[in-house]
Write a protein that holds these residues in place. Structure first.
Motif, PDB file in Angstrom:
ATOM      1  N   TYR A 445       0.836  -1.200   0.000  1.00 40.06           N
ATOM      2  CA  TYR A 445       0.000   0.000   0.000  1.00 40.06           C
ATOM      3  C   TYR A 445       0.870   1.249   0.000  1.00 40.06           C
ATOM      4  O   TYR A 445       0.614   2.214  -0.725  1.00 40.06           O
ATOM      5  N   ILE A 446       1.929   1.231   0.818  1.00 39.24           N
ATOM      6  CA  ILE A 446       2.825   2.379   0.858  1.00 39.24           C
ATOM      7  C   ILE A 446       3.548   2.544  -0.476  1.00 39.24           C
ATOM      8  O   ILE A 446       3.820   3.661  -0.916  1.00 39.24           O
ATOM      9  N   CYS A 447       3.850   1.418  -1.150  1.00 42.10           N
ATOM     10  CA  CYS A 447       4.455   1.502  -2.484  1.00 42.10           C
ATOM     11  C   CYS A 447       3.544   2.252  -3.444  1.00 42.10           C
ATOM     12  O   CYS A 447       3.977   3.147  -4.168  1.00 42.10           O
ATOM     13  N   LYS A 448       2.278   1.858  -3.447  1.00 42.46           N
ATOM     14  CA  LYS A 448       1.319   2.512  -4.339  1.00 42.46           C
ATOM     15  C   LYS A 448       1.150   3.977  -3.971  1.00 42.46           C
ATOM     16  O   LYS A 448       1.038   4.840  -4.842  1.00 42.46           O
ATOM     17  N   TYR A 449       1.121   4.269  -2.666  1.00 46.52           N
ATOM     18  CA  TYR A 449       1.011   5.651  -2.221  1.00 46.52           C
ATOM     19  C   TYR A 449       2.199   6.472  -2.728  1.00 46.52           C
ATOM     20  O   TYR A 449       2.045   7.564  -3.263  1.00 46.52           O
ATOM     21  N   ASP A 450       3.409   5.931  -2.538  1.00 43.59           N
ATOM     22  CA  ASP A 450       4.605   6.664  -2.955  1.00 43.59           C
ATOM     23  C   ASP A 450       4.659   6.866  -4.465  1.00 43.59           C
ATOM     24  O   ASP A 450       5.167   7.879  -4.952  1.00 43.59           O
ATOM     25  N   ASP A 451       4.171   5.866  -5.227  1.00 40.69           N
ATOM     26  CA  ASP A 451       4.139   6.029  -6.672  1.00 40.69           C
ATOM     27  C   ASP A 451       3.300   7.240  -7.059  1.00 40.69           C
ATOM     28  O   ASP A 451       3.647   7.986  -7.986  1.00 40.69           O
ATOM     29  N   LYS A 452       2.189   7.450  -6.364  1.00 39.06           N
ATOM     30  CA  LYS A 452       1.346   8.617  -6.622  1.00 39.06           C
ATOM     31  C   LYS A 452       1.964   9.886  -6.031  1.00 39.06           C
ATOM     32  O   LYS A 452       2.020  10.927  -6.663  1.00 39.06           O
ATOM     33  N   TYR A 453       2.421   9.762  -4.798  1.00 37.25           N
ATOM     34  CA  TYR A 453       2.946  10.917  -4.063  1.00 37.25           C
ATOM     35  C   TYR A 453       4.113  11.581  -4.780  1.00 37.25           C
ATOM     36  O   TYR A 453       4.231  12.804  -4.818  1.00 37.25           O
ATOM     37  N   SER A 454       4.980  10.773  -5.367  1.00 36.59           N
ATOM     38  CA  SER A 454       6.175  11.323  -6.006  1.00 36.59           C
ATOM     39  C   SER A 454       5.836  12.207  -7.206  1.00 36.59           C
ATOM     40  O   SER A 454       6.683  12.978  -7.662  1.00 36.59           O
ATOM     41  N   LYS A 455       4.617  12.102  -7.715  1.00 38.11           N
ATOM     42  CA  LYS A 455       4.213  12.949  -8.841  1.00 38.11           C
ATOM     43  C   LYS A 455       3.891  14.373  -8.399  1.00 38.11           C
ATOM     44  O   LYS A 455       3.749  15.255  -9.254  1.00 38.11           O
ATOM     45  N   TYR A 456       3.742  14.576  -7.098  1.00 42.36           N
ATOM     46  CA  TYR A 456       3.263  15.869  -6.620  1.00 42.36           C
ATOM     47  C   TYR A 456       4.286  16.592  -5.752  1.00 42.36           C
ATOM     48  O   TYR A 456       3.920  17.319  -4.837  1.00 42.36           O
ATOM     49  N   PHE A 457       5.563  16.383  -6.038  1.00 44.76           N
ATOM     50  CA  PHE A 457       6.595  17.189  -5.407  1.00 44.76           C
ATOM     51  C   PHE A 457       6.543  18.612  -5.941  1.00 44.76           C
ATOM     52  O   PHE A 457       6.250  18.835  -7.119  1.00 44.76           O
ATOM     53  N   ILE A 458       6.845  19.567  -5.071  1.00 43.73           N
ATOM     54  CA  ILE A 458       7.094  20.924  -5.551  1.00 43.73           C
ATOM     55  C   ILE A 458       8.385  20.880  -6.334  1.00 43.73           C
ATOM     56  O   ILE A 458       9.433  20.492  -5.822  1.00 43.73           O
ATOM     57  N   PHE A 459       8.305  21.246  -7.613  1.00 39.90           N
ATOM     58  CA  PHE A 459       9.464  21.105  -8.482  1.00 39.90           C
ATOM     59  C   PHE A 459      10.306  22.377  -8.450  1.00 39.90           C
ATOM     60  O   PHE A 459      10.226  23.233  -9.316  1.00 39.90           O
ATOM     61  N   HIS A 460      11.088  22.478  -7.391  1.00 46.79           N
ATOM     62  CA  HIS A 460      12.044  23.579  -7.257  1.00 46.79           C
ATOM     63  C   HIS A 460      13.320  22.969  -6.731  1.00 46.79           C
ATOM     64  O   HIS A 460      13.304  22.275  -5.709  1.00 46.79           O
ATOM     65  N   LYS A 461      14.424  23.172  -7.414  1.00 50.91           N
ATOM     66  CA  LYS A 461      15.681  22.499  -7.078  1.00 50.91           C
ATOM     67  C   LYS A 461      16.747  23.504  -6.621  1.00 50.91           C
ATOM     68  O   LYS A 461      17.680  23.822  -7.343  1.00 50.91           O
ATOM     69  N   PRO A 462      16.602  24.033  -5.412  1.00 47.05           N
ATOM     70  CA  PRO A 462      17.628  24.949  -4.897  1.00 47.05           C
ATOM     71  C   PRO A 462      18.895  24.200  -4.535  1.00 47.05           C
ATOM     72  O   PRO A 462      18.889  22.988  -4.321  1.00 47.05           O
ATOM     73  N   ASN A 463      19.980  24.920  -4.431  1.00 50.92           N
ATOM     74  CA  ASN A 463      21.252  24.303  -4.072  1.00 50.92           C
ATOM     75  C   ASN A 463      21.411  24.141  -2.560  1.00 50.92           C
ATOM     76  O   ASN A 463      22.096  23.237  -2.102  1.00 50.92           O
ATOM     77  N   LYS A 464      20.804  25.026  -1.795  1.00 54.08           N
ATOM     78  CA  LYS A 464      20.970  24.997  -0.349  1.00 54.08           C
ATOM     79  C   LYS A 464      20.140  23.862   0.255  1.00 54.08           C
ATOM     80  O   LYS A 464      18.963  23.697  -0.064  1.00 54.08           O
ATOM     81  N   THR A 465      20.755  23.114   1.169  1.00 55.06           N
ATOM     82  CA  THR A 465      20.105  21.951   1.755  1.00 55.06           C
ATOM     83  C   THR A 465      18.846  22.331   2.519  1.00 55.06           C
ATOM     84  O   THR A 465      17.818  21.656   2.415  1.00 55.06           O
ATOM     85  N   TRP A 466      18.879  23.410   3.281  1.00 55.96           N
ATOM     86  CA  TRP A 466      17.711  23.773   4.085  1.00 55.96           C
ATOM     87  C   TRP A 466      16.516  24.092   3.185  1.00 55.96           C
ATOM     88  O   TRP A 466      15.364  23.790   3.539  1.00 55.96           O
ATOM     89  N   GLN A 467      16.765  24.672   2.023  1.00 51.82           N
ATOM     90  CA  GLN A 467      15.679  24.974   1.097  1.00 51.82           C
ATOM     91  C   GLN A 467      15.124  23.693   0.471  1.00 51.82           C
ATOM     92  O   GLN A 467      13.914  23.561   0.286  1.00 51.82           O
TER      93      GLN A 467
END
Length: 519
Positions: A445-467
């Motif tokens: 179930y968590i596999c299926k959840y993660d497959d969906k969840y990973s599609k909805y990341f905020i797509f911003h790739k800053p260099n700083k780790t805290w960001q």
């Protein structure tokens, strides 16, 4: 003679009945996967998607062959036990019972049917948190300009602008683009429906100065001090707004680079982006997917909690597990773990606290101290699919189960004598101990959840780790908000999918008059 009782359940129906709770949010994102209509879980076999997920290292532990072990005829030297260490483990099996769960699962507060999408998001990121971002950003901008010169185009940011800023960032989770700045472009990734709400120049200046904590206080440590107060607030909100089910899993959620980024960046940029300086671990409810606890481990820093100085990975992962479960004592929760966390010592310590466990074991990734060598070595005689061996010590069971390879499980949550079944469409029914069935059901179930969840990341790739950590945890908060929305009366009024929920949230953060999601 007429039948007086109910018709016996088929093996598949019986397995489903044991995990009915996993189905309540099977289409948690409004877009069910192919497997949800037939099989409530995957199997733990060499070709299973759940194998790749639970291994925590690209699936090597669950590929089923244990190549290194089979070549040597036994476990590596690091797990060889003396004869005395076999003492206490017995082939005699006995029934065990896990005490009932001392909590209820579900939202801690009832949201009204009139609740807006923004109301669910602000359960985790309330107005006072946003106002703090305003204050800290303005403080940082002032100090920056005192040191490096005045910025003529800058003026203090307001709470309305900060909400809009979060809205623009959130829009990249539902409408993929090369960069958040693409919203204002004239190309394919532009978003003309929201771009007029703020000029590109203003957005870039807020992005330049954005801070959650502008300056380090005298009592703050190294590492994530720039967002630690926010992380603490988020953890508290997760705990206060939702009560997870008895069954939960500790793992690293899927964090993949977006395909758009991978195809457009140079090889050098790709190598740089792949080397994240942190790992993120979560404790997640297996019935709903709600993430109840988050722990961020910095890979290259010194911390006061002792985690950052550890080089021994099993020891590190054991301490991470303790951090994630620190508020579960006495509730009789059942925790599922991957190979890097599973260990006899940790499970025994958790049992004293009223926390029960079921974990996949690997002779290469797990701490095998105290486990019998005879169970860690692959048998010389050929085995049949579904064949298993079990040894017990107290309430702890060590199971070796064969399915195209040897899989080992350590548990004190399931009785070793109880049998379950794995259903494969091609192979049919494969018998297994109940602990194996439960592990497969909950982890899939968590596999299926993660497959969906990973599609909805905020797509911003800053260099700083805290960001990077900040935007990742904001993404987790939005997904948690959607789960609460789906379990509320508001969902019965307007049944938004996860994508529509994200679009609605963007428009409400931007305070657009027409807040209906884009069709």
């Amino acid at each position: 003679m007429a039948e007086s009782g109910k018709k016996a359940l088929s093996p598949l129906e019986a397995a489903r009945s044991r995990y009915e709770s996993l189905q309540i949010s099977d289409d948690v994102f409004g877009e069910s996967g192919d497997d949800s209509s037939e099989n409530p879980f995957y199997s733990t076999s060499g070709d299973s998607n759940s194998d790749n997920y639970t291994s925590e290292s690209n699936g090597d532990e669950l590929r089923g062959t244990e190549i290194g072990d089979s070549l040597s005829g036994g476990p590596p030297a690091s797990v060889l036990n003396t004869p005395s260490e076999e003492d206490g483990w017995s082939d005699t099996l006995r029934e065990i019972t896990t005490p009932p769960y001392k909590d209820t699962c579900g939202p801690a507060q009832r949201m009204p049917a009139t609740a807006m999408v923004l109301d669910f998001f602000q359960l985790f990121v309330p107005d006072n948190t946003i106002q703090n971002m305003v204050t800290q950003t303005n403080m940082y901008a002032k100090k920056y300009q005192e040191r490096f010169g005045s910025d003529e185009g800058w003026r203090d940011v307001t709470a309305v602008e900060m909400k809009a800023f979060l809205g623009f960032m959130t829009s990249t989770s539902v409408q993929r683009c090369e960069s958040v700045l693409s919203i204002w472009s004239s190309g394919f990734f532009s978003n003309k429906s929201i771009a007029p709400q703020m000029s590109l120049a203003r957005f870039e200046r807020i992005l330049k100065y954005f801070h959650v904590v502008a300056f380090r206080s005298s009592n703050s440590g190294q590492g994530l001090y720039k967002i630690q107060p926010f992380l603490d607030s988020l953890q508290q909100a997760f705990s206060c707004t939702f009560r997870p089910s008895q069954t939960q899993v500790l793992h690293e959620p899927l964090i993949d680079e977006d395909p758009v980024f991978i195809t457009t960046c140079t090889e050098r940029e790709l190598r740089k982006r792949k080397k994240r300086k942190f790992s993120l671990w979560v404790r997640q409810c297996t019935a709903t997917g709600f993430i109840s606890q988050v722990y961020v481990h910095l890979k290259e820093s010194l911390g006061s909690d002792g985690l950052d100085t550890l080089k021994n990975k099993p020891q590190l992962h054991s301490l991470v597990a303790k951090q994630l479960c620190h508020n579960l004592s006495g509730r009789n929760a059942i925790i599922f773990t991957g190979p890097s966390i599973t260990s006899l010592g940790l499970f025994q310590e958790f049992q004293k606290q009223g926390i029960y466990c079921c974990g996949l074991l690997s002779t290469r990734k797990s701490d095998c101290t105290g486990l019998p060598t005879s169970m860690l070595a692959n048998p010389e005689m050929p085995q049949h699919r579904g064949q298993s061996r079990t040894k017990m010590m107290g309430n702890m069971s060590l199971i070796s189960w064969y399915n195209k390879g040897n899989f080992r499980f350590l548990t004190n949550a399931y009785s070793p004598s109880k049998q379950g079944v794995i259903i494969k469409r091609k192979s049919g029914e494969i018998p297994c101990p109940l602990a194996v069935e439960a592990f497969a059901a909950h982890l899939s179930y968590i596999c299926k959840y993660d497959d969906k969840y990973s599609k909805y990341f905020i797509f911003h790739k800053p260099n700083k780790t805290w960001q990077q950590v900040f935007w990742l945890t904001i993404s987790i908060a939005i997904n948690n908000a959607y789960i609460l929305y789906k379990m509320s009366d508001a969902y019965q009024v307007k049944r938004y999918s996860r994508a529509q929920f994200g679009e609605r949230l963007v428009r409400e953060l931007l305070d657009l008059d027409d807040c209906s999601p884009t069709q």
